[in-house]
Design an enzyme around this catalytic site. Structure first.
Site: not given
Ligand code: PLP
Length: 370
Positions: A196, A314
């Site tokens: 995503h 996030c």
């Molecule tokens: N690592 C980084 C640098 C991110 O920006 C994110 C975003 O949430 C993640 C890990 C986690 O990814 P996911 O949402 O696919 O678990």
């Protein structure tokens, strides 16, 4: 809405959605099924694996599909910790994504040692300190963000990997924010990716596991993904990830971000751009408006249709001052005046210009109030 929060998530590319649809509508088959529809799903999964491999410079068999980067990061840490107890140390930083920070805590809870290397005022890892930490040859893993999600600062991964390998440690790079933005120029042992963040859907990601290293799965069961990640494959998600990887092969331009920052700084000269002296992602702008309340800015900008974030949006929607800026030596007060704007290939220059006017208006309004 002017959507400037691509580091939190990106809109799905219509071309990605298009290749996914048939695997919801016409062909719902399990990729392990032996009849024709199942074989077709399997073929699509393997094509996607090759597409992701090509994007990151890996062989297809080194790509393992997961639910996202959080799962990949957890799986890598758990595997190294379990397979290599005689090397009890994890080397990381305090400027990691929440997933990395939490995995470090779990490493410690399991009886291991965690060594946090400092980052400097530009967010870059201190290589001399890393070298020193590696000297005792007890580190199993060096695990760091390749590019920071809050500031966009890109680590010197080639040097980090070379030092780690010299001392026999494995390297995990959280490459989530690199994909589709900057070519990957270093060889590591593990990498985590998230669909995503590069115009594929949420809930699909991948993990690169070098064929040179041993790996023990976190999720066990039916033995899918060559036994490295059990669970029925998310065929539409995987197909979308493959297409998004193909579309992400060309690096993105910094034109919008640079124009945005130049206009802001010319009107607001004491604005601070974080990591400006370090290599940075071309899409990310972490900006401090000293003395202005970033949470208030966020609300005003939301009211006029600009989506951006404070710190890292996030994970949980917390308004805690950024641990990343803290690790770079900034005070909480400074972090509380910081906003992150992150562009994607779906933004336009007209949006960047309109956003500048709205950001400045919001900042002036808050300054006048205080
Ligand atoms: N690592 C980084 C640098 C991110 O920006 C994110 C975003 O949430 C993640 C890990 C986690 O990814 P996911 O949402 O696919 O678990």
């Amino acid at each position: 809405m002017i959507y400037l929060d691509a580091n939190a998530t990106t809109p799905i590319d219509p071309a990605v959605l298009e290749v996914m649809m048939p695997f919801w509508r016409e062909n719902p088959a399990n990729a392990s099924a032996s009849y024709a529809a199942g074989r077709k799903a399997r073929k699509a999964v393997e094509t996607a694996r090759a597409q992701v491999g090509a994007m990151i410079g890996a062989e297809a068999r080194e790509v393992v599909f997961t639910s996202g980067a959080t799962e990949s990061i957890n799986a890598v840490h758990a595997s190294v910790r379990r397979l290599w107890p005689e090397r009890p140390t994890l080397i990381t930083t305090k400027a990691e994504h929440a997933a990395g920070l939490e995995c470090a805590m779990r490493w410690e809870e399991s009886g291991g040692t965690v060594c946090h290397i400092k980052v400097d005022a530009n967010g870059l890892i201190d290589l001399a300190e890393l070298d020193e930490a590696l000297k005792s040859n007890d580190a199993a893993l060096v695990s760091v963000l390749w590019a920071n999600n809050e500031t966009g600062v890109i680590q010197t991964m080639r040097e980090i990997a070379a030092l780690a390998h010299e001392h026999g440690a494995l390297v995990h790079a959280d490459a989530v924010q690199m994909i589709g933005k900057v070519p990957l120029d270093a060889k590591v042992d593990f990498m985590s990716l998230s669909g995503h963040k590069f115009h594929a859907p949420k809930g699909i990601g991948a993990m690169f596991v070098s064929q040179r290293v041993r790996f023990e799965p976190l999720i066990i069961g039916g033995g899918q993904e060559g036994g490295r990640r059990s669970g029925t494959e998310n065929v539409p998600g995987i197909v979308g990830l493959g297409k998004a990887a193909e579309l992400a092969m060309s690096a993105c331009s910094s034109e919008l971000r640079d124009a945005f920052e130049a206009q802001i700084v010319s009107e607001w000269p004491d604005a601070v751009i974080h990591g400006v002296k370090a290599p940075r992602l071309p899409n990310t702008s972490s900006l401090c408006f000293p003395g202005i309340d970033a949470a208030g800015m966020l609300i005003l900008l939301d009211q006029v249709g600009v989506a951006c974030s404070v710190g890292s949006a996030c994970h949980t929607a917390s308004l805690h001052p950024s641990h990343v800026l803290e690790a770079m030596g900034y005070e909480a007060r400074h972090a509380a005046s910081t906003l992150r704007f992150s562009f994607s290939r779906m933004n336009t220059m007209a949006e960047a210009t309109e956003a500048v006017a709205k950001v400045l208006k919001a900042a002036r309004k808050l300054r006048d109030l205080t």
